[in-house]
Each structure stands twice: as C-alpha cells, then as structure tokens.
Design a protein around this motif. Structure first.
Motif, PDB file in Angstrom:
ATOM      1  N   HIS A 100      -1.299  -2.984  -0.120  1.00  0.00           N
ATOM      2  CA  HIS A 100      -1.753  -2.339  -1.265  1.00  0.00           C
ATOM      3  C   HIS A 100      -2.363  -3.266  -2.199  1.00  0.00           C
ATOM      4  CE1 HIS A 100       0.954   1.043  -0.588  1.00  0.00           C
ATOM      5  NE2 HIS A 100       1.838   0.157  -0.665  1.00  0.00           N
ATOM      6  N   HIS A 115      -0.333  -1.009  -7.359  1.00  0.00           N
ATOM      7  CA  HIS A 115       1.289  -1.034  -7.168  1.00  0.00           C
ATOM      8  C   HIS A 115       1.985  -2.123  -7.568  1.00  0.00           C
ATOM      9  CE1 HIS A 115       1.770   2.720  -4.208  1.00  0.00           C
ATOM     10  NE2 HIS A 115       0.498   2.273  -4.075  1.00  0.00           N
ATOM     11  N   ASP A 125       3.530   6.034  -3.694  1.00  0.00           N
ATOM     12  CA  ASP A 125       2.797   6.944  -2.839  1.00  0.00           C
ATOM     13  C   ASP A 125       3.836   8.035  -2.299  1.00  0.00           C
ATOM     14  OD1 ASP A 125       0.400   5.028  -2.467  1.00  0.00           O
ATOM     15  OD2 ASP A 125       1.229   4.005  -1.124  1.00  0.00           O
ATOM     16  N   HIS A 149      -5.771   7.412   1.663  1.00  0.00           N
ATOM     17  CA  HIS A 149      -5.035   8.401   1.145  1.00  0.00           C
ATOM     18  C   HIS A 149      -5.118   9.855   1.850  1.00  0.00           C
ATOM     19  CE1 HIS A 149      -5.411   5.321  -1.808  1.00  0.00           C
ATOM     20  NE2 HIS A 149      -4.099   5.695  -2.251  1.00  0.00           N
ATOM     21  N   HIS A 185      -1.041  10.090   2.678  1.00  0.00           N
ATOM     22  CA  HIS A 185       0.082  10.098   1.468  1.00  0.00           C
ATOM     23  C   HIS A 185      -1.020  10.275   0.299  1.00  0.00           C
ATOM     24  CE1 HIS A 185      -0.727   5.738   1.662  1.00  0.00           C
ATOM     25  NE2 HIS A 185      -1.102   5.901   0.245  1.00  0.00           N
ATOM     26  N   HIS A 228      -1.283   9.104  -4.137  1.00  0.00           N
ATOM     27  CA  HIS A 228      -0.798   7.819  -4.701  1.00  0.00           C
ATOM     28  C   HIS A 228      -0.923   8.369  -6.169  1.00  0.00           C
ATOM     29  CE1 HIS A 228      -1.802   3.449  -5.587  1.00  0.00           C
ATOM     30  NE2 HIS A 228      -1.315   3.996  -6.854  1.00  0.00           N
TER      31      HIS A 228
HETATM   32 ZN   LIG Z   1      -0.750   3.526  -2.999  1.00  0.00          ZN
END
Ligand SMILES: [Zn+2]
Length: 284
Positions: free
Chosen positions: A116, A119, A126, A212, A215, A217
C-alpha cells in the motif's frame, strides 16, 4: 599529477560513499511490534504519515474476522477500530454473513514495505468483498484468496460474484458520517451508478481507483481533535457518475497504469514524513 583540491574532493566523495545516506540506519516501520503510547494521534497524510496510540483490532468480533494476522497490520486509530466494529454489527443486522477484514495499519502506522501507499495514519482499512460466517482457522486466514468481483477486462462486475448485497454493503459503509471516501474498481462504481435508485448523494464517496476489485478500501476523515492530521481534498460534489468515471474505464487509464507500473518504487524515509513521526518511531 592530481591537484590538492582534486584529492580533497575525491576524499569527500569517498567519505560520503562510506557513510551512505543518513537514513540508512532507520528502522523499518514494519519491524516495530508495539504501538507508540497514547494519546491516539493520526499525524500527517494518508500516504505520508504515522500513528501514535494505535489500538489493535481484535482478531474476531461480532460480524467480522481479521485476515492475514501474520502481517501485523491490524492496528488503527481508535476511531477506525470503532468504525469497523460498528460497521460489522450493522452489516450483520442487515443479513451480511460476516466481514473479512484485510489490512489496517502497522502498530505505529508509517510507510509499508509492500502492498500500500496509504494506510499510514490508521484511518484506512481494506475489507474483502466475500462474506464469511464460518470461523476461519489462522491457517485459512493466511491462505484463503480473495475473489475479484470484476470481470477480467475490468469493464464490468462479474455476474457470478456481484450481488445486490454488495451494493448495500458499500452504501451502508458510505452512510457512516466519519467515512470520507471508499475506493473501488471503476467497474464497481459504474455498476452502482447504473443501479442506484433514490438517494444518490452517497455515491460521491465511492471513488474509482486502481485495483480494489478483491476488496474495497474505506478511508475515515481526520479526527477533528488531531490537529496534525492532513485531510485530502474533499470529494467533488455530485455522484461522480460522469466523464471522470468514464476516464477510469478508458484506454487512457490503461496507458496511465502501464506508465505508473514502470516507475521505480518510492521508498519514504523519516525525512519525508512529518517531524513528529521521528518520536513516534523512536518511542519505546
Ligand atoms: Zn487499501
């Protein structure tokens, strides 16, 4: 024969080479095993900062399980921990089988050696698109692969994976006031644009971004009490179902991604972060 000045310059260059950049001895943020002491403070920007007073998200809670525990990236600002717990409870009440939670932040936030750019200040998380109600073993949490909800060409959602419940999942997340934006693959945003009836205001928070598709975010806005936390520019008004979204699905976006992939990775050092992060990293 070499001039005296020439020798001096050569010696200086040699000394510099031996000493190396002054950041060489910096510890890696990912190697620090425990949070810095409270109070909780998100310091700097999402992709250039650190976190004091982090709290660990318990590996299991009502309506969620944390994945990839070995990565030690389940730390967050207490506000992020509260959000995840509240969101999981809400989704459970709505009939979602259980959230699988991916990376939050390292114990002291900061840049990560892999995975990443953001974060870093404990306000990003996520969350996998697959629901799961069965308790997973620690080994399963390491080995299970997420499944993409977007088709191989990146243009549409995958009919076998995408459901109306996924749209409700994102809509519910966006409904939390502390949620600043949510990153999803562009095909997901396009699907939401096409299928949302009634209120469309929440779509403003749904932002197309690279990746993405396994998942989504969730990013929280800076806590009002954290003066050193740097919000990013607010999301533009409107539902975002416009030419900006069309760009993300265009050949231009593909070319841009190719260009980005060729850039050497930028490794941030303490000098790139707010000065307060030096103490966060150094605190026992
Ligand atoms: Zn993320």
């Amino acid at each position: 024969m070499k001039s005296v000045l020439g020798w001096v310059v050569a010696a200086a260059i040699l000394l510099f080479a031996l000493a190396g950049p002054i950041t060489a001895a910096e510890p890696d943020w990912g190697d620090v095993r425990d949070p810095a002491p409270p109070p909780a403070l998100a310091i700097g920007g999402y992709a250039r900062g650190c976190l004091a007073g982090a709290v660990a998200l318990p590996a299991d809670g009502p309506g969620y399980q944390v994945m990839r525990l070995s990565r030690d990236r389940f730390y967050g600002h207490p506000r992020l921990i509260r959000f995840i717990e509240g969101f999981a409870e809400t989704m459970r009440a709505e009939g979602w089988d259980g959230l699988l939670v991916g990376d939050l932040a390292q114990p002291r936030g900061g840049p990560m050696s892999s995975g990443h750019r953001s974060h870093q200040i404990g306000l990003d998380v996520d969350i996998w698109f697959q629901p799961e109600d069965r308790p997973l073993s620690e080994a399963e949490r390491e080995s299970r692969s997420a499944v993409s909800v977007v088709s191989g060409n990146g243009q549409t959602v995958e009919p076998a994976e995408w459901t109306d419940a996924h749209a409700r999942l994102l809509r519910t997340a966006a409904g939390f006031a502390e949620v600043e934006r949510i990153f999803v693959g562009a095909a997901i945003k396009r699907k939401l644009c096409a299928t949302t009836v009634g209120d469309r205001g929440w779509l403003a928070k749904i932002r197309p971004w690279w990746g993405h598709v396994y998942h989504f975010h969730v990013r929280l806005r800076c806590p009002p009490e954290d003066a050193a936390c740097g919000n990013q520019a607010p999301v533009p008004p409107g539902d975002g179902c416009d030419e900006t979204l069309a760009w993300w699905l265009s050949d231009d976006a593909k070319a841009e991604l190719e260009r980005l992939r060729k850039l050497p990775p930028k490794r941030l050092t303490l000098n790139d972060l707010p000065p307060a992060c030096r103490a966060v990293l150094g605190d026992p």
